[in-house]
Design a protein around this motif. Structure first.
Motif, PDB file in Angstrom:
ATOM      1  N   PHE A   1     -65.969   5.649  21.642  1.00 39.36           N
ATOM      2  CA  PHE A   1     -64.945   4.609  21.535  1.00 39.36           C
ATOM      3  C   PHE A   1     -64.845   3.710  22.763  1.00 39.36           C
ATOM      4  N   GLY A   2     -65.497   4.083  23.856  1.00 37.81           N
ATOM      5  CA  GLY A   2     -65.311   3.372  25.114  1.00 37.81           C
ATOM      6  C   GLY A   2     -65.892   1.975  25.152  1.00 37.81           C
ATOM      7  N   ASP A   3     -66.747   1.623  24.191  1.00 35.40           N
ATOM      8  CA  ASP A   3     -67.243   0.250  24.138  1.00 35.40           C
ATOM      9  C   ASP A   3     -66.126  -0.724  23.775  1.00 35.40           C
ATOM     10  N   ARG A   4     -65.064  -0.214  23.137  1.00 36.37           N
ATOM     11  CA  ARG A   4     -63.925  -1.053  22.731  1.00 36.37           C
ATOM     12  C   ARG A   4     -62.611  -0.651  23.394  1.00 36.37           C
ATOM     13  N   VAL A   5     -62.467   0.613  23.767  1.00 36.51           N
ATOM     14  CA  VAL A   5     -61.237   1.088  24.416  1.00 36.51           C
ATOM     15  C   VAL A   5     -61.403   0.966  25.930  1.00 36.51           C
ATOM     16  N   LYS A   6     -60.498   0.208  26.552  1.00 36.75           N
ATOM     17  CA  LYS A   6     -60.582  -0.013  28.000  1.00 36.75           C
ATOM     18  C   LYS A   6     -59.394   0.574  28.747  1.00 36.75           C
ATOM     19  N   GLN A   7     -58.457   1.171  28.030  1.00 41.95           N
ATOM     20  CA  GLN A   7     -57.296   1.797  28.643  1.00 41.95           C
ATOM     21  C   GLN A   7     -57.208   3.236  28.132  1.00 41.95           C
ATOM     22  N   TRP A   8     -57.402   4.202  29.030  1.00 40.43           N
ATOM     23  CA  TRP A   8     -57.406   5.616  28.672  1.00 40.43           C
ATOM     24  C   TRP A   8     -56.304   6.361  29.420  1.00 40.43           C
TER      25      TRP A   8
ATOM     26  N   ALA B   1     -59.572  -2.139  13.461  1.00 34.06           N
ATOM     27  CA  ALA B   1     -58.484  -2.895  12.830  1.00 34.06           C
ATOM     28  C   ALA B   1     -57.548  -3.479  13.885  1.00 34.06           C
ATOM     29  N   LEU B   2     -57.265  -2.714  14.917  1.00 37.49           N
ATOM     30  CA  LEU B   2     -56.425  -3.225  15.999  1.00 37.49           C
ATOM     31  C   LEU B   2     -57.069  -4.433  16.661  1.00 37.49           C
ATOM     32  N   ILE B   3     -58.333  -4.313  17.017  1.00 36.58           N
ATOM     33  CA  ILE B   3     -59.022  -5.395  17.713  1.00 36.58           C
ATOM     34  C   ILE B   3     -59.127  -6.632  16.824  1.00 36.58           C
ATOM     35  N   ALA B   4     -59.365  -6.419  15.537  1.00 35.38           N
ATOM     36  CA  ALA B   4     -59.458  -7.547  14.606  1.00 35.38           C
ATOM     37  C   ALA B   4     -58.145  -8.313  14.525  1.00 35.38           C
ATOM     38  N   ASN B   5     -57.033  -7.639  14.860  1.00 40.70           N
ATOM     39  CA  ASN B   5     -55.721  -8.285  14.814  1.00 40.70           C
ATOM     40  C   ASN B   5     -55.201  -8.650  16.199  1.00 40.70           C
ATOM     41  N   GLY B   6     -56.100  -8.648  17.178  1.00 39.45           N
ATOM     42  CA  GLY B   6     -55.732  -9.080  18.512  1.00 39.45           C
ATOM     43  C   GLY B   6     -54.888  -8.099  19.287  1.00 39.45           C
ATOM     44  N   ILE B   7     -54.983  -6.819  18.949  1.00 35.61           N
ATOM     45  CA  ILE B   7     -54.172  -5.778  19.586  1.00 35.61           C
ATOM     46  C   ILE B   7     -55.088  -4.857  20.379  1.00 35.61           C
ATOM     47  N   GLU B   8     -54.791  -4.667  21.663  1.00 35.36           N
ATOM     48  CA  GLU B   8     -55.613  -3.810  22.514  1.00 35.36           C
ATOM     49  C   GLU B   8     -55.289  -2.342  22.255  1.00 35.36           C
ATOM     50  N   PRO B   9     -56.300  -1.501  22.012  1.00 31.24           N
ATOM     51  CA  PRO B   9     -56.049  -0.072  21.879  1.00 31.24           C
ATOM     52  C   PRO B   9     -55.895   0.595  23.248  1.00 31.24           C
ATOM     53  N   MET B  10     -54.847   1.382  23.394  1.00 31.19           N
ATOM     54  CA  MET B  10     -54.655   2.234  24.571  1.00 31.19           C
ATOM     55  C   MET B  10     -54.645   3.670  24.056  1.00 31.19           C
ATOM     56  N   VAL B  11     -55.612   4.474  24.476  1.00 25.38           N
ATOM     57  CA  VAL B  11     -55.844   5.772  23.841  1.00 25.38           C
ATOM     58  C   VAL B  11     -55.457   6.922  24.767  1.00 25.38           C
TER      59      VAL B  11
END
Length: 496
Positions: free
Chosen positions: A181-188, A134-144
């Motif tokens: 999740f790492g295919d989409r999450v690039k900030q850990w 949902a974040l990516i679909a709305n142009g928001i980068e996930p930082m996990v």
């Protein structure tokens, strides 16, 4: 820089910082074009759904459910903001505020109910996949963030962070997160505020698991640092090439200002305070070992107490090498400043070990939190200290915020003033001082469960009605301010 620099060197660094620009002139200017803005939350504080869909218990579930509640209003995070069910509303709030990224944490026990990889909870994986998508679909980068204080209760049952077996369990947990999740999450971020985990949870006893000990905080920190290194090296070895992400850690620190900046003893005490707070965790990550002043004082005091070995453990060569350089960026959580004076102390434990006393000026503006006074210039000083101490690493501000109460409702002018003045000092640190700051994360997106303070203190840019089963979210004045700040990417000069 070598960690074995002299105390004279430390004092000179501190003196240069104390004499750094302290001007109060507002800087009208813009942040760099690649600067990014976001909000942060934590799983236990917002998700609720504490016992549904296969989630295991964590230490905060147990802590808040004790017969005599350690929480000031007797509350818990059982429902909190109900973000487990209302995550799409949260994503909409983020989108409406115009953020670049959203920092949130995974619930370890929602994914691995007993903390080990014996049982994987698919429904937990599904939840975070839906949020990330949902974040990516709305142009928001996930930082996990992998760990924001909610250790699985089963691991606490065998010693938790004071038992070295937790290191392998954390690495297994990190592998699961990177894999799913790492295919989409690039900030850990590996861990959030290990100081609070170890000192407030194992030294002061005001946070879960509620232990009071002069020794446990140092054991906790030692294993947390090993866990961070293991998770970092795992990503570097097995995932970085294919996924292309970055891994860092978030450390909290106030600024520590000498009461008398013209007194070398006060300057040295203030430097000691920041080394015991920030350096305790950052020095191993940047240099492979604890700050020399910590080793010196804690070893001396342990011997004077008649202990067979120092309360501060030692890293062998393997762990020193694993830790040294285990960062792609450094996260900083900062809220406030304290004044420092030297004081010879004999009370065993973290506070007494550093031979300092800290306090806050009665003249500094207050928030709803007794510990949080509004001192914007301290923000600039801690960022400069990090630049000068660690060689100007890539720095992400991963939390910064202000607390108020129900009484302010959505008219939170104090929070607006706080964000304006703190972010302007961050701009000065970048433009005038050359600090390498790339992201700013406001704490928090929504009002939430504020740990030992329950729901008596609010940090959100959106008001949450905790008396309403629907947990209605309402934008505050600060949300509008931040939306404009993010859109402007700084502070446009006033129109004539």
């Amino acid at each position: 820089m070598s960690p074995k620099f002299s105390m004279v060197g430390l004092v000179l660094v501190a003196l240069s910082l104390t004499s750094a620009q302290n001007d109060s002139d507002f800087l009208y200017d813009y942040f760099p074009e690649d600067f990014e803005w976001g909000f942060a939350t934590a799983s236990y504080q917002i998700e609720g759904a504490w016992n549904v869909d296969g989630k295991g218990q964590n230490i905060w579930d147990e802590f808040t459910h004790r017969n005599v509640s350690p929480i000031v209003d007797g509350s818990s995070g059982d429902v909190a903001c109900d973000s487990y069910n209302k995550y799409l509303e949260d994503v909409e709030l983020l989108k409406n505020t115009g953020v670049n990224f959203y920092r949130f944490s995974l619930s370890w026990s929602r994914l691995l109910p007993d903390g080990t990889n014996r049982t994987v909870n698919q429904r937990g994986i599904d939840y975070y996949n839906k949020l990330i998508n949902a974040l990516i679909a709305n142009g928001i980068e996930p930082m996990v963030t992998l760990y924001h204080w909610d250790l699985p209760l089963a691991l606490q049952g065998v010693g938790g962070w004071t038992n070295e077996t937790v290191v392998q369990h954390f690495e297994n947990y990190a592998r699961l997160a990177y894999s799913y999740f790492g295919d989409r999450v690039k900030q850990w971020i590996t861990l959030n505020e290990p100081f609070v985990v170890c000192q407030l949870g194992h030294g002061d006893g005001v946070h879960a698991p509620g232990h009071t000990s002069p020794v446990e905080p140092y054991l906790c920190a030692h294993n947390i640092l090993k866990s961070h290194a293991s998770a970092y090296r795992l990503y570097e070895r097995d995932f970085k090439e294919s996924q292309g992400g970055q891994v860092g850690v978030t450390l909290d620190s106030g600024w520590y200002e000498p009461e008398d900046p013209n007194n070398p003893d006060h300057v040295e005490a203030a430097e000691r305070a920041v080394l015991f707070k920030h350096g305790w965790y950052a020095f191993p990550i940047f240099f492979g070992d604890y700050p020399p002043v910590m080793r010196q004082l804690i070893d001396q005091k342990s011997e004077a107490e008649g202990l067979q070995e120092s309360r501060l453990p030692e890293f062998d060569n393997y762990w020193s090498q694993q830790l040294n350089g285990s960062y792609d960026f450094l996260g900083l959580n900062h809220y406030t400043t304290e004044l420092v004076v030297p004081e010879n102390r004999t009370d065993p434990g973290y506070s007494g070990d550093q031979n300092t006393r800290t306090y806050q000026s009665a003249e500094w503006p207050e928030s709803a939190s007794s510990w949080l006074k509004v001192v914007p210039w301290g923000f600039r000083k801690i960022m400069n200290w990090i630049k000068n101490t660690y060689g100007n690493p890539t720095l992400y501000v991963t939390e910064n915020g202000f607390s108020d109460t129900d009484a302010e409702g959505v008219n939170d002018q104090g929070r607006v003033d706080y964000y304006r003045d703190y972010t302007n000092n961050m701009l000065k640190a970048i433009k005038l001082d050359g600090c390498n700051i790339k992201k700013y994360t406001a704490w928090s997106l929504i009002d939430n469960f504020e740990w030992a303070r329950g729901y008596t203190e609010r940090f959100g840019a959106h008001f949450v009605d905790f008396n309403d089963p629907a947990r209605m979210r309402t934008p505050k004045r600060s949300q509008g301010y931040l939306k404009q700040l993010f859109a402007d990417n700084g502070f446009p000069p006033p129109k004539q």
